[in-house]
Design an enzyme around this catalytic site. Structure first.
Site, mmCIF file in Angstrom:
data_model
loop_
_atom_site.group_PDB
_atom_site.id
_atom_site.type_symbol
_atom_site.label_atom_id
_atom_site.label_comp_id
_atom_site.label_asym_id
_atom_site.label_seq_id
_atom_site.Cartn_x
_atom_site.Cartn_y
_atom_site.Cartn_z
ATOM 1 N N ASP A 67 0.831 -1.210 0.000
ATOM 2 C CA ASP A 67 0.000 0.000 0.000
ATOM 3 C C ASP A 67 0.866 1.261 0.000
ATOM 4 O O ASP A 67 1.968 1.256 0.549
ATOM 5 C CB ASP A 67 -0.881 -0.033 1.260
ATOM 6 C CG ASP A 67 -2.066 0.910 1.157
ATOM 7 O OD1 ASP A 67 -2.277 1.502 0.077
ATOM 8 O OD2 ASP A 67 -2.781 1.045 2.161
ATOM 9 N N GLY A 68 0.329 2.318 -0.597
ATOM 10 C CA GLY A 68 0.994 3.627 -0.514
ATOM 11 C C GLY A 68 1.601 4.120 -1.813
ATOM 12 O O GLY A 68 2.264 5.158 -1.830
ATOM 13 N N GLY A 111 0.063 5.435 -4.356
ATOM 14 C CA GLY A 111 -0.560 6.710 -4.732
ATOM 15 C C GLY A 111 0.050 7.866 -3.956
ATOM 16 O O GLY A 111 0.391 8.912 -4.535
ATOM 17 N N TRP A 171 2.972 7.954 -2.493
ATOM 18 C CA TRP A 171 4.382 8.090 -2.910
ATOM 19 C C TRP A 171 4.450 8.999 -4.142
ATOM 20 O O TRP A 171 5.296 9.892 -4.220
ATOM 21 C CB TRP A 171 4.952 6.701 -3.223
ATOM 22 C CG TRP A 171 6.403 6.663 -3.574
ATOM 23 C CD1 TRP A 171 7.442 6.442 -2.718
ATOM 24 C CD2 TRP A 171 6.979 6.825 -4.875
ATOM 25 N NE1 TRP A 171 8.633 6.463 -3.405
ATOM 26 C CE2 TRP A 171 8.375 6.692 -4.726
ATOM 27 C CE3 TRP A 171 6.458 7.065 -6.154
ATOM 28 C CZ2 TRP A 171 9.267 6.797 -5.808
ATOM 29 C CZ3 TRP A 171 7.329 7.175 -7.224
ATOM 30 C CH2 TRP A 171 8.713 7.043 -7.043
ATOM 31 N N ARG A 187 -0.632 9.035 -10.201
ATOM 32 C CA ARG A 187 -0.708 7.823 -9.367
ATOM 33 C C ARG A 187 -0.033 6.619 -10.039
ATOM 34 O O ARG A 187 0.605 5.804 -9.389
ATOM 35 C CB ARG A 187 -2.175 7.484 -9.077
ATOM 36 C CG ARG A 187 -2.853 8.479 -8.145
ATOM 37 C CD ARG A 187 -4.310 8.070 -7.905
ATOM 38 N NE ARG A 187 -4.390 6.721 -7.371
ATOM 39 C CZ ARG A 187 -4.199 6.426 -6.075
ATOM 40 N NH1 ARG A 187 -3.940 7.380 -5.203
ATOM 41 N NH2 ARG A 187 -4.290 5.184 -5.661
ATOM 42 N N HIS A 237 2.504 3.364 -8.956
ATOM 43 C CA HIS A 237 2.337 1.923 -9.189
ATOM 44 C C HIS A 237 3.537 1.361 -9.952
ATOM 45 O O HIS A 237 3.959 0.228 -9.732
ATOM 46 C CB HIS A 237 1.045 1.653 -9.959
ATOM 47 C CG HIS A 237 -0.189 1.981 -9.170
ATOM 48 N ND1 HIS A 237 -0.368 1.550 -7.869
ATOM 49 C CD2 HIS A 237 -1.303 2.699 -9.481
ATOM 50 C CE1 HIS A 237 -1.543 1.975 -7.425
ATOM 51 N NE2 HIS A 237 -2.123 2.684 -8.382
ATOM 52 N N SER A 249 -7.385 -5.893 -5.950
ATOM 53 C CA SER A 249 -8.501 -6.520 -5.233
ATOM 54 C C SER A 249 -9.776 -6.465 -6.079
ATOM 55 O O SER A 249 -9.868 -5.681 -7.034
ATOM 56 C CB SER A 249 -8.729 -5.803 -3.893
ATOM 57 O OG SER A 249 -9.362 -4.565 -4.121
ATOM 58 N N ARG A 307 -11.840 1.898 -8.989
ATOM 59 C CA ARG A 307 -10.926 3.052 -9.130
ATOM 60 C C ARG A 307 -11.140 3.707 -10.502
ATOM 61 O O ARG A 307 -11.751 3.108 -11.392
ATOM 62 C CB ARG A 307 -9.478 2.572 -9.001
ATOM 63 C CG ARG A 307 -9.185 2.141 -7.575
ATOM 64 C CD ARG A 307 -7.716 2.026 -7.308
ATOM 65 N NE ARG A 307 -7.525 1.769 -5.888
ATOM 66 C CZ ARG A 307 -6.396 1.975 -5.228
ATOM 67 N NH1 ARG A 307 -5.343 2.434 -5.861
ATOM 68 N NH2 ARG A 307 -6.309 1.728 -3.946
ATOM 69 N N LEU A 322 10.664 -20.742 -4.627
ATOM 70 C CA LEU A 322 9.713 -19.812 -3.987
ATOM 71 C C LEU A 322 8.382 -19.903 -4.717
ATOM 72 O O LEU A 322 8.356 -19.829 -5.953
ATOM 73 C CB LEU A 322 10.238 -18.365 -4.078
ATOM 74 C CG LEU A 322 9.247 -17.276 -3.668
ATOM 75 C CD1 LEU A 322 9.149 -17.159 -2.149
ATOM 76 C CD2 LEU A 322 9.631 -15.921 -4.241
HETATM 77 C C1 FPP Z 1 -2.148 0.228 -3.195
HETATM 78 O O1 FPP Z 1 -1.622 1.527 -3.213
HETATM 79 C C2 FPP Z 1 -1.594 -0.529 -4.295
HETATM 80 C C3 FPP Z 1 -2.306 -1.144 -5.268
HETATM 81 C C4 FPP Z 1 -3.785 -1.077 -5.351
HETATM 82 C C5 FPP Z 1 -1.662 -1.876 -6.333
HETATM 83 C C6 FPP Z 1 -0.400 -2.564 -5.935
HETATM 84 C C7 FPP Z 1 0.329 -2.916 -7.149
HETATM 85 C C8 FPP Z 1 1.679 -2.910 -7.308
HETATM 86 C C9 FPP Z 1 2.661 -2.642 -6.252
HETATM 87 C C10 FPP Z 1 2.268 -3.199 -8.597
HETATM 88 C C11 FPP Z 1 2.370 -4.665 -8.856
HETATM 89 C C12 FPP Z 1 1.072 -5.154 -9.264
HETATM 90 C C13 FPP Z 1 0.609 -5.096 -10.487
HETATM 91 C C14 FPP Z 1 -0.851 -5.263 -10.719
HETATM 92 C C15 FPP Z 1 1.520 -4.845 -11.626
HETATM 93 P P1 FPP Z 1 -2.633 2.723 -3.341
HETATM 94 O O2 FPP Z 1 -2.789 3.061 -4.758
HETATM 95 O O3 FPP Z 1 -3.915 2.415 -2.648
HETATM 96 O O4 FPP Z 1 -1.847 3.858 -2.574
HETATM 97 P P2 FPP Z 1 -2.496 5.059 -1.766
HETATM 98 O O5 FPP Z 1 -3.248 4.447 -0.612
HETATM 99 O O6 FPP Z 1 -1.298 5.829 -1.313
HETATM 100 O O7 FPP Z 1 -3.368 5.808 -2.708
#
Ligand code: FPP
Length: 243
Positions: free
Chosen positions: A22-23, A25, A27, A35, A39, A67, A73, A133
């Protein structure tokens, strides 16, 4: 679980680590970037963390990539995440395979575009015999949805009510045959399960860190493992019984 010989001798290496990444966005926002740039940085970080898990001797790594709720989104973010996953499979499959990584998909294929579904299936199929793994990619995944699916499958098997045990339910989840996660890490300072491994996480240790996912590097993973090494896991017993 094992104490890894190459690492700190006091560090207990969990067999199964799961991560809510998480995080991304936030970042990106901190840097004035869109955003999707977050990712993308999160995807680069994921590659490093997978490599580190292989090196540490972790046997199962489960990552929450998308999810069942993430479809809500903005459409450009959803399609960007799909493209990132597709590119990641294309770019990384060879090296994951060479590193002995077995890729498993936890989640549904409904609603996912056909080309991506083919790529995911190919990744799963071509790495099925690897055993260094197991990388579970929770993609289009929801813990409650997984349980609904398990109940539906159990009903199709026409079992008697008394035949339905915890083991039967576990065997009908995506993670059938795998150990439950020992440690679940959530980055970005949020304290929520967010529908992740709802059944499997019943006795997991949880580690929350304020680090945003793209900043969660090998050292921060090590800090999580040090935390885990100090936990006494009682599984409902008292300390004396565990000792
Ligand atoms: C949550 O951060 C993150 C996600 C919903 C996606 C996680 C995906 C990756 C790390 C990339 C690898 C996966 C794929 C599908 C290539 P957020 O967007 O909710 O962050 P925020 O809470 O700061 O907005």
């Amino acid at each position: 679980m094992s104490a890894s010989e190459d690492n700190d001798p006091l560090m207990v290496i969990p067999r199964h680590v799961a991560i809510i990444m998480d995080g991304n966005g936030r970042w990106a926002k901190q840097r004035g970037l869109p955003r999707l740039a977050g990712h993308s940085a999160g995807t680069d970080n994921l590659r490093k963390i997978i490599e580190e898990c292989v090196r540490l001797g972790i046997k199962y790594l489960t990552i929450y990539a998308f999810s069942t709720e993430n479809w809500r989104r903005p459409p450009e973010e959803v399609s960007g995440l799909m493209a990132l996953l597709e590119n990641m499979i294309e770019r990384e499959l060879r090296s994951l395979h060479d590193n002995g990584v077995q890729i498993r998909h936890l989640g549904r294929c409904d609603g996912v575009n056909e080309r991506l579904v083919r790529r995911i299936r190919h990744a799963v199929e071509s790495t099925r015999d690897n055993n260094r793994l197991v990388l579970n990619v929770a993609f289009n995944y929801g813990g409650r949805d997984e349980m609904v699916r398990a109940v539906q499958r159990i009903m199709c098997a026409e079992l008697e009510p008394k035949e339905i045990t915890e083991q039967v339910i576990s065997e009908h989840l995506y993670t059938s045959g795998q150990p439950d996660p020992d440690l679940i890490i959530r980055t970005s300072g949020e304290y929520r399960i967010s529908n992740f491994l709802v059944w499997q996480g019943a006795y997991s240790e949880w580690y929350f860190t304020p680090a945003l996912w793209p900043d969660f590097d090998e050292d921060k993973l090590r800090e999580a493992l040090v935390f885990f090494s100090k936990r006494e896991r009682r599984f409902g017993l008292v300390s004396e019984q565990v000792e």
